[in-house]
Design a protein around this motif. Structure first.
Motif, PDB file in Angstrom:
ATOM      1  N   MET A   6       0.851  -1.187   0.000  1.00 30.60           N
ATOM      2  CA  MET A   6       0.000   0.000   0.000  1.00 30.60           C
ATOM      3  C   MET A   6       0.888   1.238   0.000  1.00 30.60           C
ATOM      4  N   LYS A   7       0.435   2.277  -0.660  1.00 28.19           N
ATOM      5  CA  LYS A   7       1.155   3.541  -0.672  1.00 28.19           C
ATOM      6  C   LYS A   7       0.801   4.363   0.552  1.00 28.19           C
ATOM      7  N   PHE A   8       1.735   5.232   0.938  1.00 27.20           N
ATOM      8  CA  PHE A   8       1.503   6.044   2.134  1.00 27.20           C
ATOM      9  C   PHE A   8       0.291   6.945   1.956  1.00 27.20           C
ATOM     10  N   GLY A   9       0.176   7.576   0.799  1.00 24.58           N
ATOM     11  CA  GLY A   9      -0.961   8.461   0.552  1.00 24.58           C
ATOM     12  C   GLY A   9      -2.286   7.718   0.622  1.00 24.58           C
ATOM     13  N   GLU A  10      -2.310   6.510   0.084  1.00 22.15           N
ATOM     14  CA  GLU A  10      -3.532   5.696   0.137  1.00 22.15           C
ATOM     15  C   GLU A  10      -3.877   5.348   1.581  1.00 22.15           C
ATOM     16  N   TYR A  11      -2.846   4.996   2.366  1.00 21.24           N
ATOM     17  CA  TYR A  11      -3.076   4.664   3.776  1.00 21.24           C
ATOM     18  C   TYR A  11      -3.621   5.872   4.529  1.00 21.24           C
ATOM     19  N   LEU A  12      -3.066   7.028   4.251  1.00 19.49           N
ATOM     20  CA  LEU A  12      -3.499   8.257   4.925  1.00 19.49           C
ATOM     21  C   LEU A  12      -4.937   8.603   4.548  1.00 19.49           C
ATOM     22  N   LYS A  13      -5.257   8.471   3.268  1.00 24.90           N
ATOM     23  CA  LYS A  13      -6.616   8.776   2.805  1.00 24.90           C
ATOM     24  C   LYS A  13      -7.625   7.802   3.416  1.00 24.90           C
ATOM     25  N   ASN A  14      -7.267   6.509   3.483  1.00 25.18           N
ATOM     26  CA  ASN A  14      -8.174   5.508   4.083  1.00 25.18           C
ATOM     27  C   ASN A  14      -8.421   5.827   5.552  1.00 25.18           C
ATOM     28  N   ARG A  15      -7.370   6.262   6.238  1.00 24.23           N
ATOM     29  CA  ARG A  15      -7.519   6.590   7.655  1.00 24.23           C
ATOM     30  C   ARG A  15      -8.441   7.810   7.825  1.00 24.23           C
TER      31      ARG A  15
ATOM     32  N   LEU B 252       0.015  14.832  -0.200  1.00 25.97           N
ATOM     33  CA  LEU B 252       0.389  13.640   0.563  1.00 25.97           C
ATOM     34  C   LEU B 252      -0.474  12.451   0.176  1.00 25.97           C
ATOM     35  N   GLU B 253      -1.780  12.685   0.013  1.00 25.42           N
ATOM     36  CA  GLU B 253      -2.696  11.585  -0.298  1.00 25.42           C
ATOM     37  C   GLU B 253      -2.515  11.069  -1.720  1.00 25.42           C
ATOM     38  N   THR B 254      -2.067  11.923  -2.621  1.00 25.29           N
ATOM     39  CA  THR B 254      -1.869  11.493  -4.016  1.00 25.29           C
ATOM     40  C   THR B 254      -0.452  10.984  -4.268  1.00 25.29           C
ATOM     41  N   GLY B 255       0.405  11.047  -3.254  1.00 27.00           N
ATOM     42  CA  GLY B 255       1.765  10.535  -3.403  1.00 27.00           C
ATOM     43  C   GLY B 255       2.702  11.506  -4.081  1.00 27.00           C
ATOM     44  N   LYS B 256       2.285  12.753  -4.260  1.00 26.99           N
ATOM     45  CA  LYS B 256       3.157  13.746  -4.881  1.00 26.99           C
ATOM     46  C   LYS B 256       4.166  14.323  -3.890  1.00 26.99           C
ATOM     47  N   SER B 257       3.910  14.068  -2.609  1.00 29.01           N
ATOM     48  CA  SER B 257       4.812  14.566  -1.587  1.00 29.01           C
ATOM     49  C   SER B 257       4.821  13.592  -0.420  1.00 29.01           C
ATOM     50  N   PHE B 258       5.893  13.670   0.355  1.00 32.49           N
ATOM     51  CA  PHE B 258       6.017  12.842   1.560  1.00 32.49           C
ATOM     52  C   PHE B 258       6.308  13.750   2.741  1.00 32.49           C
ATOM     53  N   PRO B 259       5.832  13.385   3.923  1.00 31.11           N
ATOM     54  CA  PRO B 259       5.945  14.300   5.076  1.00 31.11           C
ATOM     55  C   PRO B 259       7.366  14.380   5.618  1.00 31.11           C
TER      56      PRO B 259
ATOM     57  N   ASP C 249      -0.525   4.505  13.875  1.00 35.72           N
ATOM     58  CA  ASP C 249       0.367   3.564  14.552  1.00 35.72           C
ATOM     59  C   ASP C 249       1.503   3.229  13.596  1.00 35.72           C
ATOM     60  N   THR C 250       2.708   3.662  13.955  1.00 40.45           N
ATOM     61  CA  THR C 250       3.844   3.495  13.045  1.00 40.45           C
ATOM     62  C   THR C 250       4.143   2.039  12.769  1.00 40.45           C
ATOM     63  N   GLU C 251       4.010   1.192  13.771  1.00 39.45           N
ATOM     64  CA  GLU C 251       4.274  -0.235  13.571  1.00 39.45           C
ATOM     65  C   GLU C 251       3.329  -0.833  12.540  1.00 39.45           C
ATOM     66  N   THR C 252       2.051  -0.479  12.625  1.00 37.03           N
ATOM     67  CA  THR C 252       1.074  -0.954  11.631  1.00 37.03           C
ATOM     68  C   THR C 252       1.401  -0.381  10.266  1.00 37.03           C
ATOM     69  N   LEU C 253       1.770   0.888  10.243  1.00 40.03           N
ATOM     70  CA  LEU C 253       2.109   1.556   8.988  1.00 40.03           C
ATOM     71  C   LEU C 253       3.268   0.852   8.298  1.00 40.03           C
ATOM     72  N   VAL C 254       4.314   0.559   9.059  1.00 37.24           N
ATOM     73  CA  VAL C 254       5.491  -0.113   8.495  1.00 37.24           C
ATOM     74  C   VAL C 254       5.128  -1.493   7.969  1.00 37.24           C
ATOM     75  N   GLY C 255       4.157  -2.136   8.591  1.00 33.80           N
ATOM     76  CA  GLY C 255       3.788  -3.488   8.185  1.00 33.80           C
ATOM     77  C   GLY C 255       2.989  -3.562   6.909  1.00 33.80           C
ATOM     78  N   VAL C 256       2.352  -2.450   6.490  1.00 32.97           N
ATOM     79  CA  VAL C 256       1.460  -2.510   5.313  1.00 32.97           C
ATOM     80  C   VAL C 256       1.981  -1.741   4.108  1.00 32.97           C
ATOM     81  N   LEU C 257       2.934  -0.853   4.300  1.00 33.57           N
ATOM     82  CA  LEU C 257       3.411  -0.049   3.167  1.00 33.57           C
ATOM     83  C   LEU C 257       4.377  -0.829   2.281  1.00 33.57           C
ATOM     84  N   TYR C 258       4.392  -0.462   1.002  1.00 29.94           N
ATOM     85  CA  TYR C 258       5.340  -1.052   0.058  1.00 29.94           C
ATOM     86  C   TYR C 258       6.761  -0.670   0.468  1.00 29.94           C
ATOM     87  N   PRO C 259       7.753  -1.532   0.183  1.00 29.02           N
ATOM     88  CA  PRO C 259       9.146  -1.188   0.516  1.00 29.02           C
ATOM     89  C   PRO C 259       9.596   0.142  -0.077  1.00 29.02           C
TER      90      PRO C 259
END
Length: 221
Positions: free
Chosen positions: A1-10, A35-42, A57-67
């Motif tokens: 999952m992409k970070f922006g997608e995870y943020l938007k879902n949350r 951030l949600e479209t992946g054009k930028s990172f925090p 939750d950073t641990e959950t985030l690390v577990g679901v994001l693409y490398p």
């Protein structure tokens, strides 16, 4: 999952609009959109605001994001810490599987080797008979005429033994009362079971299990 997608879902889970979420995180709506479209990172500071506002939750985030996404977030201290911990846990688990596999191979090899020590098979057994105990001073042929001597008939004590080695046509054995003469009367092949044959199956099972442990350690991410 992409970070922006995870943020938007949350954000969707929380029931917020972009303006609401941006206000709660104290950032611009346009920046949140990027951030949600992946054009930028925090940055470090923005990420901490998002964590507090979105209850991330950073641990959950690390577990679901693409490398690849995690690589873009690696400069954030909290993310980097969890990545290092996950890498350590993975190495530890891999080492445990390797040690378990090595132990299983050693134990399995020992059992298979044990099973090869005595593999059993066909063996000759020789049958010897003795008509009775020959007293001191009596000749070896004392029991030849049992029918003519009732006293000898009473003493007669015929015994049969089976021995795994050939001792000639006859041999003498001393006993407390005198001696016995044993005479060869036959021989036959006997199937001798393997003494440690039971060890073969668990030995092979442990070897297969050990190889399975190596495969698991190799396939672990």
């Amino acid at each position: 999952m992409k970070f922006g997608e995870y943020l938007k879902n949350r954000r969707t889970e929380l029931g917020w609009t972009q303006p609401d979420a941006a206000a709660k995180a104290s950032i611009e709506q346009s920046y949140l959109s990027k951030l949600e479209t992946g054009k930028s990172f925090p940055s470090e500071d923005v990420y901490q605001r998002l964590v507090e506002a979105f209850d991330l939750d950073t641990e959950t985030l690390v577990g679901v994001l693409y490398p690849a996404e995690l690589d873009r977030l690696r400069e954030i201290e909290d993310v980097r810490k969890h990545l290092l911990q996950r890498a350590h846990d993975t190495r530890t688990a891999t080492h445990r599987w390797l040690y378990a596999g090595l132990g299983a191979l050693v134990a399995g090899g020992a059992l298979v080797g044990l099973a090869q020590i005595d593999r059993g098979g066909n063996a000759m057994h020789y049958t010897y008979q003795s008509p009775g105990v020959i007293l001191t001073g009596e000749s070896s042929s004392v029991f030849d005429d049992l029918d003519d001597n009732p006293a000898l008939t009473a003493r007669a004590d015929e015994q049969t033994i089976f021995v795994p080695e050939m001792r000639g046509p006859s041999f003498t054995e001393n006993v407390p009362e005198g001696r016995r003469e044993w005479h060869l009367v036959g021989a036959n092949a006997v199937l001798i079971p393997a003494k440690f044959g039971w060890a073969l199956v668990p030995g092979l099972a442990l070897i297969i299990g050990g190889l399975g442990c190596f495969f698991i350690s190799w396939r672990r991410p």
